[in-house]
Design a protein around this motif. Structure first.
Motif, PDB file in Angstrom:
ATOM      1  N   SER A 113       0.826  -1.208   0.000  1.00  0.00           N
ATOM      2  CA  SER A 113       0.000   0.000   0.000  1.00  0.00           C
ATOM      3  C   SER A 113       0.861   1.259   0.000  1.00  0.00           C
ATOM      4  CB  SER A 113      -0.925   0.037   1.217  1.00  0.00           C
ATOM      5  OG  SER A 113      -0.209   0.519   2.349  1.00  0.00           O
ATOM      6  N   GLN A 142      -2.366  -2.236   7.316  1.00  0.00           N
ATOM      7  CA  GLN A 142      -1.496  -1.759   6.221  1.00  0.00           C
ATOM      8  C   GLN A 142      -0.459  -0.766   6.764  1.00  0.00           C
ATOM      9  OE1 GLN A 142      -1.488  -2.686   3.018  1.00  0.00           O
ATOM     10  NE2 GLN A 142      -3.550  -2.889   2.180  1.00  0.00           N
ATOM     11  N   SER A 232      -1.997   8.482   9.235  1.00  0.00           N
ATOM     12  CA  SER A 232      -3.004   9.207   8.461  1.00  0.00           C
ATOM     13  C   SER A 232      -3.326  10.508   9.196  1.00  0.00           C
ATOM     14  CB  SER A 232      -4.255   8.342   8.337  1.00  0.00           C
ATOM     15  OG  SER A 232      -5.180   8.961   7.475  1.00  0.00           O
ATOM     16  N   CYS A 265      -9.950   6.944  -2.025  1.00  0.00           N
ATOM     17  CA  CYS A 265     -10.725   6.572  -0.845  1.00  0.00           C
ATOM     18  C   CYS A 265     -10.248   7.428   0.322  1.00  0.00           C
ATOM     19  CB  CYS A 265     -10.584   5.088  -0.540  1.00  0.00           C
ATOM     20  SG  CYS A 265      -8.943   4.593  -0.004  1.00  0.00           S
ATOM     21  N   PHE A 266     -11.062   7.463   1.374  1.00  0.00           N
ATOM     22  CA  PHE A 266     -10.756   8.391   2.460  1.00  0.00           C
ATOM     23  C   PHE A 266     -10.892   7.745   3.834  1.00  0.00           C
ATOM     24  CE2 PHE A 266     -10.955  11.902   5.256  1.00  0.00           C
ATOM     25  CZ  PHE A 266     -10.277  12.930   4.637  1.00  0.00           C
ATOM     26  N   GLY A 268      -8.335   8.927   6.811  1.00  0.00           N
ATOM     27  CA  GLY A 268      -8.032  10.195   7.474  1.00  0.00           C
ATOM     28  C   GLY A 268      -7.572  11.213   6.455  1.00  0.00           C
ATOM     29  N   GLY A 269      -7.364  10.752   5.217  1.00  0.00           N
ATOM     30  CA  GLY A 269      -7.089  11.679   4.122  1.00  0.00           C
ATOM     31  C   GLY A 269      -5.712  11.608   3.496  1.00  0.00           C
ATOM     32  N   ASN A 271      -4.001   9.223   1.516  1.00  0.00           N
ATOM     33  CA  ASN A 271      -3.818   8.874   0.092  1.00  0.00           C
ATOM     34  C   ASN A 271      -4.624   9.809  -0.785  1.00  0.00           C
ATOM     35  OD1 ASN A 271      -5.820   6.884  -1.740  1.00  0.00           O
ATOM     36  ND2 ASN A 271      -6.367   6.838   0.438  1.00  0.00           N
ATOM     37  N   LEU A 341     -10.599   2.649   6.915  1.00  0.00           N
ATOM     38  CA  LEU A 341     -11.478   3.808   6.716  1.00  0.00           C
ATOM     39  C   LEU A 341     -12.350   4.048   7.945  1.00  0.00           C
ATOM     40  CD1 LEU A 341     -12.654   3.252   2.999  1.00  0.00           C
ATOM     41  CD2 LEU A 341     -10.541   4.263   3.843  1.00  0.00           C
ATOM     42  N   ALA A 385      -7.487  -3.584  -2.250  1.00  0.00           N
ATOM     43  CA  ALA A 385      -7.789  -3.532  -0.812  1.00  0.00           C
ATOM     44  C   ALA A 385      -9.234  -3.060  -0.653  1.00  0.00           C
ATOM     45  CB  ALA A 385      -6.842  -2.552  -0.130  1.00  0.00           C
ATOM     46  N   GLU A 387     -10.358  -0.927   1.241  1.00  0.00           N
ATOM     47  CA  GLU A 387     -10.349   0.532   1.338  1.00  0.00           C
ATOM     48  C   GLU A 387     -10.349   1.137  -0.071  1.00  0.00           C
ATOM     49  OE1 GLU A 387      -8.221  -1.446   2.948  1.00  0.00           O
ATOM     50  OE2 GLU A 387      -8.716  -1.130   5.072  1.00  0.00           O
ATOM     51  N   SER A 388      -9.401   0.697  -0.891  1.00  0.00           N
ATOM     52  CA  SER A 388      -9.263   1.238  -2.256  1.00  0.00           C
ATOM     53  C   SER A 388     -10.528   1.015  -3.075  1.00  0.00           C
ATOM     54  CB  SER A 388      -8.098   0.559  -2.983  1.00  0.00           C
ATOM     55  OG  SER A 388      -6.996   0.398  -2.131  1.00  0.00           O
ATOM     56  N   SER A 416      -4.882   2.535  -3.692  1.00  0.00           N
ATOM     57  CA  SER A 416      -4.010   2.724  -2.528  1.00  0.00           C
ATOM     58  C   SER A 416      -3.365   1.432  -2.038  1.00  0.00           C
ATOM     59  CB  SER A 416      -4.784   3.398  -1.392  1.00  0.00           C
ATOM     60  OG  SER A 416      -5.939   2.663  -1.068  1.00  0.00           O
ATOM     61  N   GLY A 417      -3.997   0.273  -2.346  1.00  0.00           N
ATOM     62  CA  GLY A 417      -3.372  -0.963  -1.885  1.00  0.00           C
ATOM     63  C   GLY A 417      -4.020  -2.183  -2.520  1.00  0.00           C
TER      64      GLY A 417
HETATM   65  C1  LIG Z   1      -5.020   0.399   1.484  1.00  0.00           C
HETATM   66  C2  LIG Z   1      -5.482   1.582   2.273  1.00  0.00           C
HETATM   67  N1  LIG Z   1      -6.057   2.602   1.627  1.00  0.00           N
HETATM   68  C3  LIG Z   1      -6.510   3.687   2.290  1.00  0.00           C
HETATM   69  C4  LIG Z   1      -6.408   3.786   3.658  1.00  0.00           C
HETATM   70  C5  LIG Z   1      -6.969   5.004   4.337  1.00  0.00           C
HETATM   71  O1  LIG Z   1      -6.037   5.862   4.867  1.00  0.00           O
HETATM   72  P1  LIG Z   1      -5.800   7.308   4.291  1.00  0.00           P
HETATM   73  O2  LIG Z   1      -7.123   8.014   4.244  1.00  0.00           O
HETATM   74  O3  LIG Z   1      -4.867   7.931   5.246  1.00  0.00           O
HETATM   75  O4  LIG Z   1      -5.207   7.168   2.939  1.00  0.00           O
HETATM   76  C6  LIG Z   1      -5.813   2.760   4.380  1.00  0.00           C
HETATM   77  C7  LIG Z   1      -5.664   2.869   5.844  1.00  0.00           C
HETATM   78  O5  LIG Z   1      -5.302   1.976   6.532  1.00  0.00           O
HETATM   79  C8  LIG Z   1      -5.339   1.627   3.665  1.00  0.00           C
HETATM   80  O6  LIG Z   1      -4.776   0.611   4.316  1.00  0.00           O
END
Ligand SMILES: Cc1ncc(COP(=O)(O)O)c(C=O)c1O
Length: 455
Positions: A113, A142, A232, A265-266, A268-269, A271, A341, A385, A387-388, A416-417
């Motif tokens: 990630s 991550q 984050s 994706c969000f 804490g902001g 990526n 997230l 991921a 999150e992504s 992001s991952g």
């Molecule tokens: C793959 C991945 N994307 C996004 C995030 C979200 O974090 P951030 O908003 O700081 O990018 C995380 C947080 O763990 C994550 O592991």
């Protein structure tokens, strides 16, 4: 027939030499953090007891547009940067959209990630300042994995408080952290006052990022030579992530395009800021009019349904008061699989940008995120991921809108991952066990009542 380029690659020499600090270009500067006791604005020195000094200075820096990346950090970036920019022809075809979809592939970092971009920088500054140990929290694992590798690389010891639900859902992320030499503790734990308090009141508490942050800060404050690192939310973390957008800017040039929409994706902001800020600087200077969309989970909607207020970054209230979009620091998000997230607040810079209407936010339900993830996996061959996948869902919505409007929009999103260690989540989706979570206005109202709102 000439083959169209799929990937846009930059040589190692093009790894950025400086991070971009958007605060320097913002007309309305982010409000300062406050001391919770005196309500006085905090200076960098006030953060020294918790964070590295240089990171504290970066946190409040509103004057330097670019901040040099130390040579040793660039050296480590060479292990995986520059990451590829990829044109998602497969996804475009499946959607039948005239939109051109590009993604920046941060999943190729050794730990899977974008989190490594800041972990390496943070570990470097702590080592340079003579600290020996770090503590941190991790949601999906991550960030913990990234910092475990980075602390190992720079010769520091690390203790990671991992949100208990993720500790159980993602045992292999724990093994990854341990492989890199970190100590991993499921949070809430009995090892801190903050953890003991929560477990006494709610013995079955499955943890949250806010709680894990409290535990990690408490341990850091009690241990000599030990500081705390956050993955984050803080401005310095998003600053380090701007290598993503700075590279993507050059790569979009190679592709002969400029994005109409940038999506991430969000949590804490970080990526989101990482990919968005370098492009947003051209909006701020009036040259471009790109849209920026932060995609957050419907079960933790601080940007779309939260309020702008002074709030703590952690459950126990150890952090300064941050001017942020928040759902309240003791908001307990539903146990969605996108653990990264599940955080109640947004960073101060990103909160100011949202309040000024310079960026947009959308929320995505868990099932929609996984529908998008599976379509992406089947068309582009990468399992994202969870999150992504929120960014992918928002991208698909924009691409379908472009189809309806018959517009060949250019969309850039941040992958992001990868999700190869999140297969429990995919299992549960594929067997039909995954559900959406509805969050009532009443629950939100209860959590935000009592917050110090910013007019
Ligand atoms: C793959 C991945 N994307 C996004 C995030 C979200 O974090 P951030 O908003 O700081 O990018 C995380 C947080 O763990 C994550 O592991």
């Amino acid at each position: 027939m000439e083959m169209k380029s799929k990937k846009f690659l930059l040589p190692e020499g093009d790894i950025p030499k400086a991070w971009y600090n958007i605060a320097a270009d913002m007309k309305t500067k982010p409000r300062p953090m406050l001391n919770p006791a005196t309500k006085e604005p905090l200076a960098a020195e006030d953060l020294f007891p918790i964070f590295a000094e240089e990171l504290s200075r970066q946190e409040v820096n509103q004057t330097d547009r670019f901040i040099e990346i130390p040579e040793q950090v660039r050296e480590m970036y060479r292990n995986y940067r520059c990451t590829p920019l990829v044109r998602a022809y497969g996804l475009e075809k499946a959607l039948g959209t005239p939109a051109h979809i590009y993604f920046k592939n941060e999943s190729v970092s050794p730990v899977g990630s974008h989190k490594l971009n800041s972990a390496l920088a943070q570990a470097y500054y702590h080592k340079k300042e003579g600290n020996t140990n770090l503590t941190t929290e991790t949601g999906a694992g991550q960030w913990g994995a990234a910092l475990s590798y980075a602390t190992q690389a720079f010769g520091l010891e690390l203790a990671v408080y991992m949100v208990k639900i993720s500790y159980q859902q993602k045992p292999y992320r724990r093994s990854i952290m341990q492989t890199f030499g970190a100590q991993v503790i499921a949070s809430p734990s009995m090892s801190t006052k903050a953890g003991r308090k929560i477990l006494t009141e709610q013995p079955n508490h499955m943890g949250s990022l806010g709680t894990a942050v409290s535990e990690a800060i408490e341990l850091a404050m009690q241990t000599p030579g030990c500081k705390y690192a956050l993955g984050s939310v803080m401005n310095h973390v998003a600053l380090h992530q701007t290598v993503i957008g700075l590279e993507a800017e050059k790569q979009m040039e190679l592709a002969g395009e400029y994005p109409d929409v940038v999506i991430a994706c969000f949590g804490g902001g970080s990526n989101f800021g990482g990919i968005a800020y370098p492009f947003l600087r051209h909006n701020l200077s009036g040259e471009k009019n790109t849209r920026f969309i932060a995609a957050e989970p419907a079960s933790c909607p601080k940007l779309t349904r939260g309020v702008l207020a002074y709030d703590f970054g952690d459950e126990a209230g150890f952090t300064p008061l941050l001017p942020m979009y928040t759902l309240g620091h003791d908001f307990a998000p539903a146990h969605i699989h996108a653990g990264g997230l599940r955080y109640h607040g947004a960073g101060t810079v990103v909160s100011q940008l949202l309040s000024d209407g310079l960026i947009e936010a959308v929320d995505v339900q868990q099932l929609e995120a996984f529908d998008a993830a599976v379509l992406f996996a089947r068309t582009e061959g990468i399992i994202p991921a969870p999150e992504s996948s929120h960014a992918i869902a928002a991208t698909i919505n924009e691409a379908l809108k472009a189809k309806e409007e018959g517009k060949a929009k250019t969309i850039l999103f941040n992958l992001s991952g990868h999700g190869l260690i999140d297969m429990t989540a995919y299992d549960s989706y594929l067997s039909g066990d995954l559900t959406n979570f509805e969050l009532s206005d009443e629950t939100i109202r209860q959590n935000i009542s009592g917050l110090d709102l910013i007019a």
